[in-house]
Design a protein around this motif. Structure first.
Motif, PDB file in Angstrom:
ATOM      1  N   MET A   1       0.843  -1.201   0.000  1.00  0.00           N
ATOM      2  CA  MET A   1       0.000   0.000   0.000  1.00  0.00           C
ATOM      3  C   MET A   1       0.881   1.255   0.000  1.00  0.00           C
ATOM      4  O   MET A   1       0.950   1.984   0.997  1.00  0.00           O
ATOM      5  CB  MET A   1      -0.935   0.012   1.220  1.00  0.00           C
ATOM      6  N   PRO A   2       1.570   1.535  -1.096  1.00  0.00           N
ATOM      7  CA  PRO A   2       2.464   2.694  -1.131  1.00  0.00           C
ATOM      8  C   PRO A   2       1.734   4.006  -0.885  1.00  0.00           C
ATOM      9  O   PRO A   2       0.687   4.274  -1.477  1.00  0.00           O
ATOM     10  CB  PRO A   2       3.046   2.649  -2.557  1.00  0.00           C
ATOM     11  N   GLY A   3       2.285   4.814   0.024  1.00  0.00           N
ATOM     12  CA  GLY A   3       1.697   6.107   0.330  1.00  0.00           C
ATOM     13  C   GLY A   3       0.657   6.092   1.431  1.00  0.00           C
ATOM     14  O   GLY A   3       0.134   7.150   1.803  1.00  0.00           O
ATOM     15  N   TRP A   4       0.343   4.931   1.966  1.00  0.00           N
ATOM     16  CA  TRP A   4      -0.702   4.819   2.980  1.00  0.00           C
ATOM     17  C   TRP A   4      -0.160   4.782   4.407  1.00  0.00           C
ATOM     18  O   TRP A   4      -0.934   4.896   5.361  1.00  0.00           O
ATOM     19  CB  TRP A   4      -1.540   3.562   2.739  1.00  0.00           C
ATOM     20  N   ASP A   5       1.110   4.593   4.603  1.00  0.00           N
ATOM     21  CA  ASP A   5       1.681   4.420   5.942  1.00  0.00           C
ATOM     22  C   ASP A   5       1.363   5.635   6.818  1.00  0.00           C
ATOM     23  O   ASP A   5       1.763   6.765   6.509  1.00  0.00           O
ATOM     24  CB  ASP A   5       3.196   4.228   5.835  1.00  0.00           C
ATOM     25  N   GLY A   6       0.656   5.400   7.907  1.00  0.00           N
ATOM     26  CA  GLY A   6       0.342   6.467   8.852  1.00  0.00           C
ATOM     27  C   GLY A   6      -0.723   7.445   8.396  1.00  0.00           C
ATOM     28  O   GLY A   6      -0.976   8.445   9.076  1.00  0.00           O
ATOM     29  N   TYR A   7      -1.363   7.195   7.273  1.00  0.00           N
ATOM     30  CA  TYR A   7      -2.357   8.135   6.736  1.00  0.00           C
ATOM     31  C   TYR A   7      -3.641   8.093   7.572  1.00  0.00           C
ATOM     32  O   TYR A   7      -4.064   7.036   8.054  1.00  0.00           O
ATOM     33  CB  TYR A   7      -2.667   7.785   5.280  1.00  0.00           C
ATOM     34  N   ASP A   8      -4.300   9.245   7.703  1.00  0.00           N
ATOM     35  CA  ASP A   8      -5.532   9.353   8.476  1.00  0.00           C
ATOM     36  C   ASP A   8      -6.726   8.864   7.643  1.00  0.00           C
ATOM     37  O   ASP A   8      -7.473   9.651   7.057  1.00  0.00           O
ATOM     38  CB  ASP A   8      -5.749  10.807   8.902  1.00  0.00           C
ATOM     39  N   ILE A   9      -6.900   7.550   7.597  1.00  0.00           N
ATOM     40  CA  ILE A   9      -7.979   6.948   6.808  1.00  0.00           C
ATOM     41  C   ILE A   9      -9.340   7.374   7.355  1.00  0.00           C
ATOM     42  O   ILE A   9     -10.254   7.712   6.603  1.00  0.00           O
ATOM     43  CB  ILE A   9      -7.847   5.416   6.804  1.00  0.00           C
ATOM     44  N   ARG A  10      -9.476   7.350   8.663  1.00  0.00           N
ATOM     45  CA  ARG A  10     -10.763   7.702   9.278  1.00  0.00           C
ATOM     46  C   ARG A  10     -11.208   9.104   8.871  1.00  0.00           C
ATOM     47  O   ARG A  10     -12.348   9.325   8.445  1.00  0.00           O
ATOM     48  CB  ARG A  10     -10.642   7.632  10.795  1.00  0.00           C
ATOM     49  N   GLY A  11     -10.302  10.054   9.031  1.00  0.00           N
ATOM     50  CA  GLY A  11     -10.660  11.435   8.738  1.00  0.00           C
ATOM     51  C   GLY A  11     -11.004  11.664   7.280  1.00  0.00           C
ATOM     52  O   GLY A  11     -12.010  12.300   6.953  1.00  0.00           O
ATOM     53  N   ARG A  12     -10.167  11.119   6.382  1.00  0.00           N
ATOM     54  CA  ARG A  12     -10.385  11.344   4.956  1.00  0.00           C
ATOM     55  C   ARG A  12     -11.670  10.677   4.482  1.00  0.00           C
ATOM     56  O   ARG A  12     -12.450  11.274   3.726  1.00  0.00           O
ATOM     57  CB  ARG A  12      -9.200  10.820   4.150  1.00  0.00           C
ATOM     58  N   LEU A  13     -11.922   9.444   4.905  1.00  0.00           N
ATOM     59  CA  LEU A  13     -13.126   8.748   4.461  1.00  0.00           C
ATOM     60  C   LEU A  13     -14.366   9.419   5.033  1.00  0.00           C
ATOM     61  O   LEU A  13     -15.385   9.562   4.346  1.00  0.00           O
ATOM     62  CB  LEU A  13     -13.079   7.273   4.857  1.00  0.00           C
ATOM     63  N   GLY A  14     -14.288   9.856   6.297  1.00  0.00           N
ATOM     64  CA  GLY A  14     -15.421  10.549   6.888  1.00  0.00           C
ATOM     65  C   GLY A  14     -15.753  11.833   6.144  1.00  0.00           C
ATOM     66  O   GLY A  14     -16.924  12.128   5.877  1.00  0.00           O
ATOM     67  N   ARG A  15     -14.707  12.601   5.788  1.00  0.00           N
ATOM     68  CA  ARG A  15     -14.948  13.852   5.057  1.00  0.00           C
ATOM     69  C   ARG A  15     -15.485  13.587   3.653  1.00  0.00           C
ATOM     70  O   ARG A  15     -16.364  14.306   3.166  1.00  0.00           O
ATOM     71  CB  ARG A  15     -13.648  14.660   4.989  1.00  0.00           C
ATOM     72  N   ALA A  16     -14.944  12.549   2.990  1.00  0.00           N
ATOM     73  CA  ALA A  16     -15.407  12.225   1.636  1.00  0.00           C
ATOM     74  C   ALA A  16     -16.871  11.817   1.644  1.00  0.00           C
ATOM     75  O   ALA A  16     -17.659  12.233   0.773  1.00  0.00           O
ATOM     76  CB  ALA A  16     -14.544  11.113   1.047  1.00  0.00           C
TER      77      ALA A  16
END
Length: 424
Positions: free
Chosen positions: A175-190
């Motif tokens: 998963m290049p570029g995903w390490d430590g990314y705020d998945i919760r925040g981004r998906l919630g905003r989207a």
């Protein structure tokens, strides 16, 4: 429910007064489904049980069902059964693979109401992938005839190790570029953007519905959620359940005592990076990993080297479905290599069910697994072991993600917090 059903009873044995959330758990687990049964299970008075249930009815979480057996040995009117109302909200669920994604609207009982599957490349990065997923969710709600404010939570399965406390993937090999990314925040905003609801911050990073309730986003490893979905729907009485997903990579999920076993920081089950002594370079940067020689990606590379067009596990799956002889031979060989490793896994975990899932989970691969597993593992470890393939197929991750959200939201302590927030 097996991992949580005993908590209320333990608390009550210690003299604790059962809460409304604990009564809800007793009803959902089927351990007590009438007012009389709840009195007996909790030791609460009739009036107190009635007060607790009134909160659950006002929240819309419980409903009355058909008449049950008569509570009193002297006879009388049948007692009214209590049921969890699985129609008062829905869950959004997603399952990401390296090249494809699947999303659904899921009922609180696990029924898929609307579903979409399409191209979604992990390597495009989290911002783009999660943005598109938010759009899928909004469209699926419309397809299912549900309003955005019916959503009580979002669950997402990703092909990498997850720190479930933060919802972030940790050093994911594919998963290049995903390490430590705020998945919760981004998906919630989207989701909030595409569904037309206001966004809000918070620990879970999601938006809020029109009623003002924050929507939690839960993230877990795909093999974990596949195992959870399969165990809950097909093997609820199995106390030690293991699932191995063999697609572009290899990962395992384990459900022990009714709960997902994740290890201390979400790294449990990463068997694709066990060293098997080969010289092949793995995507993690090391040599000799199991995934480098026995995954769908590894089989695809070997096929490509011999002139067969294949670039991923899904390509191998298509070739296996078509009965391609070289693909079938390589899949069986890969199964033997995985089976050799699983002999150790089975000896350590002693599961009752070992499920093979993913792109390679067909007869050739399963035959190879069984050959080496039963050859290398001690007979004691396999005496009560069932080696099977997936029942839910490509929906396993969705069902598991939905179940994870429901169990989180309606666990006793969380239920109490939500009831208080609702003002009931």
């Amino acid at each position: 429910m097996a991992g949580t059903a005993g908590r209320a009873a333990k608390a009550m044995r210690a003299g604790h007064q059962a809460s409304a959330g604990e009564l809800l758990e007793l009803v959902r687990s089927g351990r007590a489904t009438t007012r009389g049964a709840l009195q007996q299970a909790t030791g609460l008075s009739r009036a107190t049980v009635g007060q607790r249930l009134d909160r659950l009815f006002r929240a819309g979480w419980l409903r009355e069902g058909a008449g049950g057996p008569v509570d009193s040995p002297q006879g009388g009117r049948p007692s009214i059964t209590l049921e969890f109302d699985d129609e008062h909200a829905v869950v959004l669920a997603a399952d990401l693979d390296t090249r494809h994604g699947r999303a659904a609207v899921v009922s609180l009982s696990g029924e898929i109401q609307a579903e979409h599957h399409g191209s979604l490349r992990i390597e495009d990065g989290p911002d783009a992938v999660l943005g598109e997923l938010g759009r899928w969710f909004a469209e699926l709600l419309e397809k299912a005839g549900q309003r955005a404010d019916a959503v009580c939570g979002i669950g997402i399965a990703v092909p990498g190790p997850v720190d479930t406390d933060t919802g972030k993937v940790v050093q994911p090999p594919i998963m290049p570029g995903w390490d430590g990314y705020d998945i919760r925040g981004r998906l919630g905003r989207a989701f909030a953007e595409h569904a037309g609801i206001k966004s809000a911050g918070g620990a879970m990073g999601a938006g809020v519905t029109r009623s003002g309730a924050r929507i939690p986003v839960l993230v877990d490893n795909d093999a974990n959620l596949m195992a959870y979905g399969e165990q809950r729907t097909g093997y609820p009485d199995c106390s030690a359940f293991a699932l191995v997903k063999v697609s572009t990579g290899i990962g395992a999920g384990m459900v022990v005592g009714g709960s997902i076993y994740r290890g201390v920081d979400g790294g449990a089950g990463d068997i694709g990076h066990i060293r098997v002594g080969a010289d092949a370079l793995c995507r993690c940067g090391s040599y000799g990993c199991l995934a480098a020689v026995a995954s769908g990606g590894a089989v695809a590379r070997r096929l490509a080297e011999s002139g067969v067009p294949a670039t991923s596990g899904s390509d191998v799956r298509d070739l296996l479905t078509a009965g391609h002889p070289e693909a079938m031979a390589l899949a069986r060989e890969a199964g033997r290599q995985v089976g050799d490793v699983l002999a150790t896994v089975v000896t350590l975990l002693n599961p009752g069910v070992l499920m093979i899932a993913g792109d390679l989970a067909g007869t050739p691969f399963l035959t190879g697994v069984r050959e080496l597993l039963y050859q290398r593992a001690l007979p004691r470890s396999t005496a009560h072991l069932d080696v099977v393939t997936s029942r839910l197929g490509e929906r396993a991750g969705l069902v598991g993600a939905g179940a994870l959200v429901v169990e989180y939201l309606y666990a006793p302590e969380r239920a109490e917090e939500r009831l208080a927030a609702l003002g009931v």
